[in-house]
Design a protein around this motif. Structure first.
Motif, mmCIF file in Angstrom:
data_model
loop_
_atom_site.group_PDB
_atom_site.id
_atom_site.type_symbol
_atom_site.label_atom_id
_atom_site.label_comp_id
_atom_site.label_asym_id
_atom_site.label_seq_id
_atom_site.Cartn_x
_atom_site.Cartn_y
_atom_site.Cartn_z
ATOM 1 N N GLU A 1 0.853 -1.186 0.000
ATOM 2 C CA GLU A 1 0.000 0.000 0.000
ATOM 3 C C GLU A 1 0.885 1.229 0.000
ATOM 4 O O GLU A 1 1.812 1.336 0.812
ATOM 5 C CB GLU A 1 -0.925 0.023 1.227
ATOM 6 C CG GLU A 1 -1.801 1.295 1.252
ATOM 7 C CD GLU A 1 -2.815 1.357 2.393
ATOM 8 O OE1 GLU A 1 -2.826 0.450 3.258
ATOM 9 O OE2 GLU A 1 -3.588 2.342 2.424
ATOM 10 N N ASN B 1 -4.759 4.762 -2.142
ATOM 11 C CA ASN B 1 -5.939 5.355 -1.499
ATOM 12 C C ASN B 1 -6.543 6.443 -2.381
ATOM 13 O O ASN B 1 -5.838 7.326 -2.856
ATOM 14 C CB ASN B 1 -5.554 5.967 -0.156
ATOM 15 C CG ASN B 1 -5.119 4.909 0.838
ATOM 16 O OD1 ASN B 1 -5.939 4.211 1.421
ATOM 17 N ND2 ASN B 1 -3.810 4.756 0.989
ATOM 18 N N GLU C 1 -8.236 1.766 -3.297
ATOM 19 C CA GLU C 1 -8.884 1.644 -1.975
ATOM 20 C C GLU C 1 -9.854 2.798 -1.762
ATOM 21 O O GLU C 1 -9.469 3.966 -1.839
ATOM 22 C CB GLU C 1 -7.833 1.674 -0.844
ATOM 23 C CG GLU C 1 -6.880 0.511 -0.891
ATOM 24 C CD GLU C 1 -6.043 0.371 0.384
ATOM 25 O OE1 GLU C 1 -6.348 1.047 1.407
ATOM 26 O OE2 GLU C 1 -5.077 -0.421 0.355
ATOM 27 N N ASP D 1 -11.737 -0.078 2.082
ATOM 28 C CA ASP D 1 -10.801 0.183 3.177
ATOM 29 C C ASP D 1 -11.538 0.413 4.499
ATOM 30 O O ASP D 1 -12.704 0.803 4.499
ATOM 31 C CB ASP D 1 -9.996 1.444 2.814
ATOM 32 C CG ASP D 1 -8.703 1.569 3.608
ATOM 33 O OD1 ASP D 1 -8.373 0.657 4.375
ATOM 34 O OD2 ASP D 1 -8.037 2.599 3.447
ATOM 35 N N LYS E 1 -10.746 -4.654 3.393
ATOM 36 C CA LYS E 1 -9.716 -4.455 4.414
ATOM 37 C C LYS E 1 -10.404 -4.202 5.746
ATOM 38 O O LYS E 1 -11.136 -3.223 5.899
ATOM 39 C CB LYS E 1 -8.823 -3.271 4.036
ATOM 40 C CG LYS E 1 -8.122 -3.469 2.700
ATOM 41 C CD LYS E 1 -7.141 -2.367 2.419
ATOM 42 C CE LYS E 1 -5.838 -2.587 3.182
ATOM 43 N NZ LYS E 1 -4.812 -1.598 2.745
HETATM 44 CA CA CA Z 1 -5.828 2.484 2.963
#
Ligand code: CA
Ligand code: C2E
Ligand code: CA
Ligand code: CA
Length: 277
Positions: A58, A115, A147, A177, A198
């Motif tokens: 990530e 993200n 995400e 996320d 997640k």
């Molecule tokens: Ca994240």
């Protein structure tokens, strides 16, 4: 007036004058940061524990402020969103991450997770830019995970479904996320074409003290497994937390137990070491 024409300021900001001034200073700072290249990406491995393999990374932004030192994204990302600067920052993140990770993704068979915040989704230029960057860098779209958080999902469902469909059409994967922070129902989640969930780090934090959290996490694993979704458990720090996750799921793991987010050069060392194991 000072804040310009197309600016929406929240009620608290206007009431709280100090925050308002800080925000103006922050805006100047953030614009300079983009121009002067003060941002940097750190990367955190996402691993499959058994047998051990790094499966993805990530990208997490850092701001190396010339006076304040390193500023946390938890602090400046929400402000950048409010100031309408998140699209510019997000574009930088995407371009930088794809450029830095391109070779590693191929060599080590990794996915790259990025993200994306709500304001970027609303910005009509995002998809076109994403396609162009992937094409220019010859980055395989199926190795990119976007995400989004559950709280973004709380907005306009139709808009989000459209956004996800367009991403899927490009071939990009979708991760939800911070699952568990918001209040979305399972039927709501099922209405989105998600690839991966997640689970927020708060679930893992609670399992050592709290039987209720243990039962909750076990239930989530079962549910997502039944739905055929891949899972990442976030925030695994201690051996007893790892043991619990291993016992109850085939989840991937992201947490300090394996590695904190690290600068690119350190990630490269980590990947080299893993290959030699
Ligand atoms: Ca994240
Ligand atoms: P997030 O997306 O949930 O990222 C995970 C956060 O949890 C990271 O914080 C990471 O350092 C932290 N973390 C990972 N493992 C552990 C662990 O085992 N224990 C603990 N205590 N923490 C762990 P970070 O890097 O400070 O980022 C904070 C948030 O800022 C992110 O939360 C994300 O919402 C936002 N953010 C970061 N980079 C970007 C970006 O490029 N774009 C956007 N839109 N948001 C970003
Ligand atoms: Ca998260
Ligand atoms: Ca978060």
């Amino acid at each position: 007036k000072l804040s310009g024409k197309n600016r929406v300021l929240s009620f608290q900001e206007i009431e709280d004058g100090s925050h308002y001034l800080q925000t103006l200073e922050m805006e100047r700072d953030l614009r300079r940061a983009l121009e002067e290249d003060e941002f940097e990406l750190y990367y955190q491995p996402i691993v499959s524990p058994h047998p051990f393999a790094v499966r993805g990374v990530e990208a997490l932004i850092r701001w190396n402020h010339p006076v304040k030192g390193q500023v946390s994204p938890g602090l400046f990302i929400p402000i950048a969103e409010q100031l309408g600067l998140i699209s510019d920052i997000g574009r930088w993140v995407l371009r930088q991450a794809v450029r830095e990770m391109r070779e590693h993704v191929t060599r080590h068979e990794l996915f790259l997770s990025i993200n994306v915040s709500k304001r970027q989704i609303a910005d009509g230029s995002f998809l076109g830019e994403l396609e162009r960057i992937l094409h220019d860098q010859t980055f395989n779209p199926s190795n990119l995970h976007v995400e989004i958080t559950e709280s973004e999902v709380g907005g306009n469902l139709y808009e989000l479904q459209q956004f996800i469909s367009s991403l899927k059409a490009i071939g990009v994967k979708i991760s939800l996320d911070d699952f568990g922070v918001g209040t979305s129902s399972l039927s709501f989640l099922q209405s989105l074409q998600l690839d991966l969930i997640k689970i927020d780090q708060n679930f893992v934090k609670g399992i050592t003290e709290n039987t209720f959290d243990r039962a909750l996490l076990e239930g989530l694993y079962q549910t997502f497994h039944t739905l055929g979704l891949d899972i990442v458990t976030e925030g695994v720090e201690r051996p007893e937390q790892l043991a619990f996750v291993l016992e109850h799921s085939s989840s991937l793991i992201q947490g300090y137990h394996y590695s904190k987010p690290v600068p690119l050069s350190q990630l490269e060392n980590y990947l080299k070491k893993v290959v030699m194991l």
